[in-house]
Design an enzyme around this catalytic site. Structure first.
Site, short mmCIF file in Angstrom:
data_model
loop_
_atom_site.label_atom_id
_atom_site.label_comp_id
_atom_site.label_asym_id
_atom_site.label_seq_id
_atom_site.Cartn_x
_atom_site.Cartn_y
_atom_site.Cartn_z
N SER A 1 73.72 21.78 59.71
CA SER A 1 74.39 21.05 58.63
C SER A 1 73.42 20.70 57.51
O SER A 1 73.44 19.57 56.99
CB SER A 1 75.08 19.78 59.16
OG SER A 1 76.08 20.10 60.09
N PRO A 2 72.57 21.66 57.08
CA PRO A 2 71.60 21.34 56.04
C PRO A 2 72.22 21.18 54.65
O PRO A 2 71.53 20.73 53.72
CB PRO A 2 70.66 22.56 56.07
CG PRO A 2 71.55 23.68 56.52
CD PRO A 2 72.48 23.06 57.53
N LEU A 3 73.51 21.51 54.53
CA LEU A 3 74.21 21.32 53.25
C LEU A 3 75.16 20.12 53.33
O LEU A 3 76.10 20.02 52.56
CB LEU A 3 74.97 22.58 52.86
CG LEU A 3 74.08 23.79 52.57
CD1 LEU A 3 74.92 25.02 52.26
CD2 LEU A 3 73.12 23.49 51.42
N ARG B 1 77.46 19.21 55.37
CA ARG B 1 78.85 19.55 55.67
C ARG B 1 79.68 19.82 54.39
O ARG B 1 80.81 19.39 54.27
CB ARG B 1 79.49 18.48 56.54
CG ARG B 1 78.70 18.20 57.82
CD ARG B 1 79.45 17.29 58.78
NE ARG B 1 78.60 16.90 59.90
CZ ARG B 1 78.38 17.65 61.01
NH1 ARG B 1 78.97 18.82 61.11
NH2 ARG B 1 77.59 17.22 61.98
N GLY B 2 79.04 20.54 53.47
CA GLY B 2 79.74 20.98 52.27
C GLY B 2 79.49 20.15 51.03
O GLY B 2 79.93 20.53 49.93
N PHE C 1 76.85 19.77 49.28
CA PHE C 1 75.99 20.40 48.30
C PHE C 1 76.50 21.78 47.88
O PHE C 1 75.74 22.61 47.40
CB PHE C 1 74.55 20.50 48.84
CG PHE C 1 73.92 19.16 49.07
CD1 PHE C 1 73.73 18.28 48.02
CD2 PHE C 1 73.54 18.76 50.34
CE1 PHE C 1 73.15 17.03 48.23
CE2 PHE C 1 72.97 17.52 50.57
CZ PHE C 1 72.77 16.65 49.51
N HIS D 1 73.21 22.13 74.83
CA HIS D 1 73.89 21.57 73.66
C HIS D 1 73.82 20.04 73.64
O HIS D 1 73.61 19.43 72.58
CB HIS D 1 75.35 22.03 73.68
CG HIS D 1 75.98 22.08 72.33
ND1 HIS D 1 77.10 22.80 72.06
CD2 HIS D 1 75.64 21.49 71.15
CE1 HIS D 1 77.43 22.66 70.79
NE2 HIS D 1 76.57 21.86 70.22
N TYR E 1 82.42 26.19 70.38
CA TYR E 1 82.99 26.52 69.08
C TYR E 1 84.24 27.36 69.31
O TYR E 1 84.20 28.58 69.43
CB TYR E 1 81.99 27.29 68.22
CG TYR E 1 80.73 26.52 67.88
CD1 TYR E 1 80.63 25.15 68.09
CD2 TYR E 1 79.62 27.17 67.33
CE1 TYR E 1 79.47 24.46 67.79
CE2 TYR E 1 78.46 26.47 67.01
CZ TYR E 1 78.40 25.12 67.25
OH TYR E 1 77.23 24.43 66.94
#
Length: 328
Positions: free
Chosen positions: A201-203, A205-206, A208, A122, A56
């Site tokens: 990424s439970p949303l 990737r934006g 929601f 990873h 990252y």
């Protein structure tokens, strides 16, 4: 906030953690001050688990976290980071003991700590037996450098093999209302071996968020720019479907992000979620899901609005998916 355990031996952390990939500009420009405000808000809201990785920003995310911890010694988090990916001279995977040790030492230095609670591989190096890799990570545990071992985006069969060598504290994979693959064995395998399942990424990737992104929001450096679900015509189809869910959440007096995260946590008691954000304001909505219990009627309606497989397009391009174990 609901508390859940990273594996059978702990630590116990808030069910909602904080993914720190966006600190390195993965989804667009940001700055360290904003990241530090987010970390401060996380601590105050009971978000006690941070997830980062070497790649990252090639250590940038870890450095930002390390400087925050140094400036705020009283604020403590359970930290997970990841190694095993090498970007130069060309991106490849190296799970050898020498490489993982080198990368772990670098992560410890950038974070400014002597011990990391959870260290993930990873991406798995397919040519190297996973039993050997688990043995390497077990050495790091014995040396006191890490508290638990983990793997990212591996198959259930690989998890079982690794766990036969050393207890696996956690496996992380993408999981959300529009990415349901882990339901085909991985979540169950984690339960069988005593590992936590950590949903990244439970949303979606934006998708929601209160304000759903548009194509104009994705600059060429944004990860989503060339990702199939965010490329037309898929993106327009997906926006229309997700808008139905967002409207339903609003009708229930709940932010879409809170409802989407609460759905993830409701799927099994060993699941944690690590939504990422650069905004302290968005973090409030994320943290709220840690105390939100969805009713049976709400869960049923969510499944009706967003049935398995509704998303148009793959979650990764052919280039992005390299290194991820496919098992179904």
């Amino acid at each position: 906030m609901d508390q859940r355990t990273l594996g059978t031996a702990g630590p116990t952390v808030g069910a909602i953690g904080l993914g720190c990939m966006s600190f390195s500009g993965f989804y667009g420009a940001t700055d360290e001050a904003a990241s530090h405000r987010t970390l401060a808000a996380a601590h105050d809201l009971g978000v006690t688990h941070l997830d980062t990785a070497l790649i990252y920003g090639q250590g940038q995310s870890e450095e930002i976290i390390g400087r925050f911890l140094k400036a705020h010694p009283g604020r403590r988090f359970s930290i997970a980071t990841k190694g095993g990916i090498v970007l130069q001279p060309a991106r490849h995977f190296d799970n050898s003991e020498n490489r993982l040790r080198e990368q772990l030492e670098g992560s410890l230095r950038r974070l400014g700590v002597e011990h990391i609670d959870l260290y993930y591989v990873h991406r798995r190096e397919q040519e190297r037996p996973i039993e050997e890799v688990a043995g390497t990570l077990a050495k790091f545990v014995e040396e006191g450098k890490i508290g638990g071992i983990g793997f990212s985006e591996i198959a259930p069969a690989s998890l079982v093999r690794a766990a036969a060598v050393h207890p696996v504290a956690a496996v992380q994979s993408e999981y959300s209302l529009w990415t349901r693959l882990p339901e085909l064995g991985l979540i169950d395998a984690c339960a069988r071996v005593g590992a936590a399942f950590v949903a990244f990424s439970p949303l979606a990737r934006g998708m929601f968020a209160d304000r759903m992104p548009t194509r104009d929001d994705f600059g060429p450096q944004d990860f989503r720019y060339n990702t199939p679900r965010f490329v037309e015509p898929n993106f327009s189809f997906n926006r229309a479907i997700v808008q139905r869910f967002n409207a339903y959440a609003a009708s229930q007096g709940v932010a879409p992000a809170s409802m989407a995260l609460a759905w993830v946590l409701a799927q099994a008691p060993h699941i944690l979620a690590i939504p990422g954000t650069r905004s302290a304001e968005h973090l409030v909505q994320n943290a709220a899901s840690g105390t939100l219990a969805l009713s049976a009627d709400q869960l049923s309606e969510i499944d009706r609005l967003l049935p398995r497989g509704f998303a148009h397009g793959d979650r990764y391009s052919d280039q992005q998916i390299v290194g991820i174990e496919r098992y179904c």
